[in-house]
Design an enzyme around this catalytic site. Structure first.
Site, PDB file in Angstrom:
ATOM      1  N   ASP A  39      -4.526  12.596  13.049  1.00  0.00           N
ATOM      2  CA  ASP A  39      -3.276  12.044  13.602  1.00  0.00           C
ATOM      3  C   ASP A  39      -2.057  12.820  13.134  1.00  0.00           C
ATOM      4  O   ASP A  39      -1.195  13.183  13.924  1.00  0.00           O
ATOM      5  CB  ASP A  39      -3.145  10.553  13.314  1.00  0.00           C
ATOM      6  CG  ASP A  39      -3.184  10.190  11.836  1.00  0.00           C
ATOM      7  OD1 ASP A  39      -3.642  11.014  11.015  1.00  0.00           O
ATOM      8  OD2 ASP A  39      -2.755   9.071  11.500  1.00  0.00           O
ATOM      9  N   LEU A 130      -9.129  -0.081   6.336  1.00  0.00           N
ATOM     10  CA  LEU A 130      -9.007  -0.830   7.583  1.00  0.00           C
ATOM     11  C   LEU A 130      -7.552  -1.080   7.951  1.00  0.00           C
ATOM     12  O   LEU A 130      -7.250  -1.873   8.834  1.00  0.00           O
ATOM     13  CB  LEU A 130      -9.760  -2.157   7.481  1.00  0.00           C
ATOM     14  CG  LEU A 130     -11.245  -2.044   7.140  1.00  0.00           C
ATOM     15  CD1 LEU A 130     -11.869  -3.420   7.009  1.00  0.00           C
ATOM     16  CD2 LEU A 130     -11.990  -1.223   8.181  1.00  0.00           C
ATOM     17  N   SER A 132      -4.764  -2.344   6.220  1.00  0.00           N
ATOM     18  CA  SER A 132      -4.099  -3.602   5.889  1.00  0.00           C
ATOM     19  C   SER A 132      -2.590  -3.431   5.866  1.00  0.00           C
ATOM     20  O   SER A 132      -1.839  -4.353   6.239  1.00  0.00           O
ATOM     21  CB  SER A 132      -4.592  -4.121   4.538  1.00  0.00           C
ATOM     22  OG  SER A 132      -4.355  -3.168   3.506  1.00  0.00           O
ATOM     23  N   SER A 133      -2.116  -2.261   5.455  1.00  0.00           N
ATOM     24  CA  SER A 133      -0.668  -2.033   5.360  1.00  0.00           C
ATOM     25  C   SER A 133      -0.021  -2.015   6.743  1.00  0.00           C
ATOM     26  O   SER A 133       1.011  -2.657   6.973  1.00  0.00           O
ATOM     27  CB  SER A 133      -0.376  -0.724   4.623  1.00  0.00           C
ATOM     28  OG  SER A 133      -0.968   0.381   5.289  1.00  0.00           O
ATOM     29  N   GLU A 165       6.378   3.232   6.654  1.00  0.00           N
ATOM     30  CA  GLU A 165       5.266   3.652   5.790  1.00  0.00           C
ATOM     31  C   GLU A 165       5.521   5.023   5.180  1.00  0.00           C
ATOM     32  O   GLU A 165       5.255   5.256   4.000  1.00  0.00           O
ATOM     33  CB  GLU A 165       3.955   3.653   6.585  1.00  0.00           C
ATOM     34  CG  GLU A 165       2.750   4.046   5.764  1.00  0.00           C
ATOM     35  CD  GLU A 165       1.679   2.972   5.728  1.00  0.00           C
ATOM     36  OE1 GLU A 165       0.656   3.222   5.087  1.00  0.00           O
ATOM     37  OE2 GLU A 165       1.859   1.904   6.332  1.00  0.00           O
ATOM     38  N   ASP A 177      -2.678   4.172  12.728  1.00  0.00           N
ATOM     39  CA  ASP A 177      -2.849   2.783  12.309  1.00  0.00           C
ATOM     40  C   ASP A 177      -1.922   1.838  13.068  1.00  0.00           C
ATOM     41  O   ASP A 177      -2.345   0.792  13.569  1.00  0.00           O
ATOM     42  CB  ASP A 177      -2.588   2.652  10.807  1.00  0.00           C
ATOM     43  CG  ASP A 177      -3.552   3.491   9.983  1.00  0.00           C
ATOM     44  OD1 ASP A 177      -4.609   3.860  10.510  1.00  0.00           O
ATOM     45  OD2 ASP A 177      -3.234   3.767   8.812  1.00  0.00           O
ATOM     46  N   TYR A 229      -4.284  12.164  -0.889  1.00  0.00           N
ATOM     47  CA  TYR A 229      -3.932  12.144   0.533  1.00  0.00           C
ATOM     48  C   TYR A 229      -2.823  13.156   0.813  1.00  0.00           C
ATOM     49  O   TYR A 229      -2.879  13.911   1.793  1.00  0.00           O
ATOM     50  CB  TYR A 229      -3.482  10.731   0.925  1.00  0.00           C
ATOM     51  CG  TYR A 229      -3.350  10.512   2.412  1.00  0.00           C
ATOM     52  CD1 TYR A 229      -4.392   9.971   3.149  1.00  0.00           C
ATOM     53  CD2 TYR A 229      -2.174  10.849   3.081  1.00  0.00           C
ATOM     54  CE1 TYR A 229      -4.267   9.754   4.509  1.00  0.00           C
ATOM     55  CE2 TYR A 229      -2.045  10.641   4.451  1.00  0.00           C
ATOM     56  CZ  TYR A 229      -3.099  10.100   5.152  1.00  0.00           C
ATOM     57  OH  TYR A 229      -2.969   9.901   6.496  1.00  0.00           O
TER      58      TYR A 229
END
Length: 387
Positions: A39, A130, A132-133, A165, A177, A229
């Site tokens: 992405d 998954l 969550s943020s 984010e 996301d 990351y």
């Protein structure tokens, strides 16, 4: 269950804030079926929303009142209070930055917001890959957009949540996301071009084909704002610069030999994963259109091998989850999410859910790992108002 959770959320809201919420909103976590780390390289992804939700109750303050944000969570802890004027990450507890960051990003867009009370209740596992943020961010963004009548389209909310984010929380993620959480539809995967922002709903009729996706949460926690990351983002940026392209999206599989000659081994491996993963997304979409979900297993397995061997983001627990699932009869399996822990997914015949779950748990027990949390998910709807 959703009605029960919503009613409980409203009751808890009154306990925390002494009044009832104006409305409740929900946004889902997501499983990324395939397309990992593509992405932020302006590539392709194929996530779907799951039936695990972040829910919020919201009460907008009187516009004449002090512009104060009060945030609480049903998972415990005190009410967090911050002033909207001069809002900064340092003034907010880490978990609450996903809420406050949306206010911050909206104000940067020129929307002067009143204060609000927000209560969060989420059953999207934290650190499981998954998202969550993003579920929290999207629930907040949708709620503020509707209650304050800001008039923003959902694709605009995606970018606002991404900015929250990236620049408030400090995690350099792409739009995968937030897009999955806001734009998904039931029984479909979301085919997203992260450069053009174009989306297409791809049928993912798991139940009709007797299939399910099993999530295997390894309990190995990860965080997108960690150094690992950010180092991957840096490596991809360097690879694109050295190959003379805007983003790795512009490098086709036919240029991999050239890339191998031009790049140092560590950078080349990262580039190779992105290039081949983009192609796997396109191949998966083509197979879903022509042959259905049972045909994509080999691509899922190849994706995991690429993340393990080239991108370097798997771990022993994820590898064990994948190999055990496949040995027990899964159609395909791969790690999902940012990596360094989190979850694996396995595509399988629904009738084999218990058999494969038991096999994975036994393998984890034998290896001395924490017992994983295993559950099935279905492609669900995106963020929505509940009341």
């Amino acid at each position: 269950m959703k009605d029960h959770r919503m009613n409980t959320l409203a009751e808890n809201f009154a306990t925390y804030f002494g009044q009832t919420p104006d409305a409740c909103f929900a946004a889902p976590g997501r499983v990324n079926l395939i397309g990992e780390h593509t992405d932020y390289n302006e590539g392709y992804v194929l996530p779907f929303a799951i039936d695990r939700l972040a829910m919020i109750g919201v009460k907008i303050h009187d516009g004449k009142a002090e512009r104060r944000l009060r945030i609480a969570s049903t998972h415990g802890g005190p009410v967090i209070e911050v002033q909207l004027h001069g809002l900064s990450p340092a003034s907010v507890e880490p978990w609450a930055r996903y809420v406050a960051g949306v206010f911050w990003a909206l104000e940067l867009r020129g929307h002067r917001l009143p204060g609000a009370d927000i209560l969060l209740d989420s059953n999207v596992p934290i650190g499981a890959g998954l998202s969550s943020s993003a579920a929290i961010e999207c629930a907040v963004a949708l709620g503020l957009n509707e209650l304050l009548e800001l008039g923003l389209e959902r694709d605009e909310l995606v970018l606002i949540c991404q900015r929250a984010e990236n620049d408030f929380v400090g995690a350099p993620t792409g739009i995968l996301d937030q897009s999955a959480s806001l734009l998904s539809t039931t029984e479909h995967a979301l085919f997203l071009d992260c450069r053009t922002k174009e989306t297409e709903q791809i049928q993912l009729p798991l139940a009709a084909n007797g299939l399910t996706v099993l999530v295997i949460d390894t309990k190995v926690s990860h965080s997108h704002d960690s150094g690992g990351y950010k180092e991957l983002v840096r490596a991809c940026t360097q690879g694109a610069q050295e190959l003379g392209v805007v983003a790795l999206r512009d490098v086709g599989t036919n240029r991999l030999e050239e890339a191998q000659r031009a790049l140092v081994p560590d950078i080349y491996r990262r580039v190779k994963h992105i290039v081949t993963e983009n192609q796997r997304v396109l191949d998966t979409v083509a197979l879903l259109r022509t042959h259905g979900p049972a045909a994509i297993g080999d691509l899922l397995v190849a994706s995991h091998a690429s993340m393990r061997d080239d991108f370097g983001i798997s771990c022993d627990e994820l590898d064990l989850a994948v190999t055990t699932s496949m040995a027990a009869g899964a159609i395909g399996a791969r790690m999902t999410g940012g990596g360094f822990g989190g979850s694996a997914i396995a595509l399988l015949e629904a009738s084999r859910t218990e058999e494969i779950s038991v096999a994975v748990c036994e393998a984890f027990d034998a290896a001395g790992y924490l017992r994983p949390d295993i559950f099935s998910v279905i492609p669900g709807a995106g963020a929505r108002r509940l009341s």
